[in-house]
Design a protein around this motif. Structure first.
Motif, PDB file in Angstrom:
ATOM      1  N   GLY A  91      -6.398   1.470   1.404  1.00 43.97           N
ATOM      2  CA  GLY A  91      -5.224   0.709   1.020  1.00 43.97           C
ATOM      3  C   GLY A  91      -4.239   0.541   2.160  1.00 43.97           C
ATOM      4  O   GLY A  91      -3.034   0.565   1.960  1.00 43.97           O
ATOM      5  N   LYS A  92      -4.750   0.435   3.378  1.00 41.75           N
ATOM      6  CA  LYS A  92      -3.964   0.249   4.604  1.00 41.75           C
ATOM      7  C   LYS A  92      -3.095   1.446   4.972  1.00 41.75           C
ATOM      8  O   LYS A  92      -2.088   1.301   5.654  1.00 41.75           O
ATOM      9  CB  LYS A  92      -3.088  -1.003   4.511  1.00 41.75           C
ATOM     10  CG  LYS A  92      -3.880  -2.284   4.400  1.00 41.75           C
ATOM     11  CD  LYS A  92      -2.964  -3.472   4.464  1.00 41.75           C
ATOM     12  CE  LYS A  92      -3.778  -4.752   4.379  1.00 41.75           C
ATOM     13  NZ  LYS A  92      -2.933  -5.929   4.478  1.00 41.75           N
ATOM     14  N   LEU A 116      -8.003   4.339  -5.959  1.00 39.71           N
ATOM     15  CA  LEU A 116      -8.067   3.047  -5.294  1.00 39.71           C
ATOM     16  C   LEU A 116      -8.212   1.997  -6.378  1.00 39.71           C
ATOM     17  O   LEU A 116      -9.153   2.059  -7.181  1.00 39.71           O
ATOM     18  CB  LEU A 116      -9.272   2.999  -4.345  1.00 39.71           C
ATOM     19  CG  LEU A 116      -9.448   1.715  -3.553  1.00 39.71           C
ATOM     20  CD1 LEU A 116      -8.342   1.583  -2.510  1.00 39.71           C
ATOM     21  CD2 LEU A 116     -10.811   1.703  -2.869  1.00 39.71           C
ATOM     22  N   ARG A 141      -7.906  -2.322  -7.445  1.00 44.29           N
ATOM     23  CA  ARG A 141      -7.908  -3.701  -6.959  1.00 44.29           C
ATOM     24  C   ARG A 141      -7.033  -4.533  -7.886  1.00 44.29           C
ATOM     25  O   ARG A 141      -7.252  -4.588  -9.088  1.00 44.29           O
ATOM     26  CB  ARG A 141      -9.323  -4.283  -6.912  1.00 44.29           C
ATOM     27  CG  ARG A 141      -9.338  -5.706  -6.335  1.00 44.29           C
ATOM     28  CD  ARG A 141     -10.726  -6.186  -5.988  1.00 44.29           C
ATOM     29  NE  ARG A 141     -11.417  -5.319  -5.056  1.00 44.29           N
ATOM     30  CZ  ARG A 141     -11.289  -5.386  -3.719  1.00 44.29           C
ATOM     31  NH1 ARG A 141     -10.488  -6.249  -3.175  1.00 44.29           N
ATOM     32  NH2 ARG A 141     -11.989  -4.571  -2.960  1.00 44.29           N
ATOM     33  N   SER A 142      -6.045  -5.202  -7.296  1.00 45.89           N
ATOM     34  CA  SER A 142      -5.132  -6.047  -8.065  1.00 45.89           C
ATOM     35  C   SER A 142      -5.865  -7.272  -8.578  1.00 45.89           C
ATOM     36  O   SER A 142      -6.583  -7.938  -7.833  1.00 45.89           O
ATOM     37  CB  SER A 142      -3.968  -6.487  -7.169  1.00 45.89           C
ATOM     38  OG  SER A 142      -3.223  -7.512  -7.777  1.00 45.89           O
ATOM     39  N   ARG A 152      -6.351  -7.683  -3.592  1.00 40.64           N
ATOM     40  CA  ARG A 152      -6.220  -6.634  -2.583  1.00 40.64           C
ATOM     41  C   ARG A 152      -6.309  -5.254  -3.232  1.00 40.64           C
ATOM     42  O   ARG A 152      -6.072  -5.105  -4.425  1.00 40.64           O
ATOM     43  CB  ARG A 152      -4.886  -6.761  -1.867  1.00 40.64           C
ATOM     44  CG  ARG A 152      -4.790  -8.007  -1.043  1.00 40.64           C
ATOM     45  CD  ARG A 152      -3.467  -8.055  -0.339  1.00 40.64           C
ATOM     46  NE  ARG A 152      -3.395  -9.244   0.491  1.00 40.64           N
ATOM     47  CZ  ARG A 152      -2.282  -9.757   0.936  1.00 40.64           C
ATOM     48  NH1 ARG A 152      -1.124  -9.202   0.624  1.00 40.64           N
ATOM     49  NH2 ARG A 152      -2.306 -10.835   1.696  1.00 40.64           N
ATOM     50  N   THR A 153      -6.598  -4.256  -2.397  1.00 43.08           N
ATOM     51  CA  THR A 153      -6.660  -2.891  -2.902  1.00 43.08           C
ATOM     52  C   THR A 153      -5.398  -2.136  -2.519  1.00 43.08           C
ATOM     53  O   THR A 153      -4.741  -2.441  -1.525  1.00 43.08           O
ATOM     54  CB  THR A 153      -7.891  -2.137  -2.359  1.00 43.08           C
ATOM     55  OG1 THR A 153      -7.845  -2.131  -0.934  1.00 43.08           O
ATOM     56  CG2 THR A 153      -9.178  -2.746  -2.873  1.00 43.08           C
ATOM     57  N   ALA A 154      -5.089  -1.146  -3.331  1.00 37.59           N
ATOM     58  CA  ALA A 154      -3.966  -0.250  -3.086  1.00 37.59           C
ATOM     59  C   ALA A 154      -4.337   1.110  -3.646  1.00 37.59           C
ATOM     60  O   ALA A 154      -5.250   1.225  -4.462  1.00 37.59           O
ATOM     61  CB  ALA A 154      -2.707  -0.771  -3.760  1.00 37.59           C
ATOM     62  N   VAL A 155      -3.622   2.128  -3.209  1.00 36.96           N
ATOM     63  CA  VAL A 155      -3.874   3.481  -3.681  1.00 36.96           C
ATOM     64  C   VAL A 155      -2.653   3.958  -4.452  1.00 36.96           C
ATOM     65  O   VAL A 155      -1.517   3.769  -4.015  1.00 36.96           O
ATOM     66  CB  VAL A 155      -4.164   4.426  -2.494  1.00 36.96           C
ATOM     67  CG1 VAL A 155      -4.327   5.858  -2.982  1.00 36.96           C
ATOM     68  CG2 VAL A 155      -5.398   3.972  -1.750  1.00 36.96           C
ATOM     69  N   HIS A 156      -2.898   4.569  -5.613  1.00 39.96           N
ATOM     70  CA  HIS A 156      -1.807   5.061  -6.451  1.00 39.96           C
ATOM     71  C   HIS A 156      -2.102   6.458  -6.954  1.00 39.96           C
ATOM     72  O   HIS A 156      -3.254   6.801  -7.219  1.00 39.96           O
ATOM     73  CB  HIS A 156      -1.608   4.152  -7.664  1.00 39.96           C
ATOM     74  CG  HIS A 156      -1.172   2.777  -7.302  1.00 39.96           C
ATOM     75  ND1 HIS A 156       0.104   2.485  -6.894  1.00 39.96           N
ATOM     76  CD2 HIS A 156      -1.858   1.611  -7.286  1.00 39.96           C
ATOM     77  CE1 HIS A 156       0.192   1.191  -6.646  1.00 39.96           C
ATOM     78  NE2 HIS A 156      -0.980   0.648  -6.866  1.00 39.96           N
TER      79      HIS A 156
END
Length: 72
Positions: A36-37, A50, A52-53, A58-62
């Protein structure tokens, strides 16, 4: 207390800068990794996810506490 354990394919939502975002869990992260950059300090005791919106792709980590399962 809300369930904070998710699996690949779970539909989730989270608060973002522009309101509420939705997406799909792609992977449970349980070790320090780059995703997630950014570098993610995940561990088995404190996993992160991880996702994906569905809007941007795009991917992000939460952290699990930031995610809410979407009920169909």
């Amino acid at each position: 207390m809300a369930d904070t354990t998710f699996r690949r394919g779970d539909q989730v939502e989270w608060d973002s800068h522009g309101g509420t975002a939705r997406g799909t869990v792609e992977k449970k992260l349980t070790e320090r990794t780059h995703a997630g950059k950014r570098t993610v300090d995940a561990s088995p005791e404190e996993p992160q996810y991880l996702v994906r919106s569905e809007k941007s792709g795009r991917t992000a980590v939460h952290k699990p506490s930031a995610l809410r399962r979407i009920s169909d």
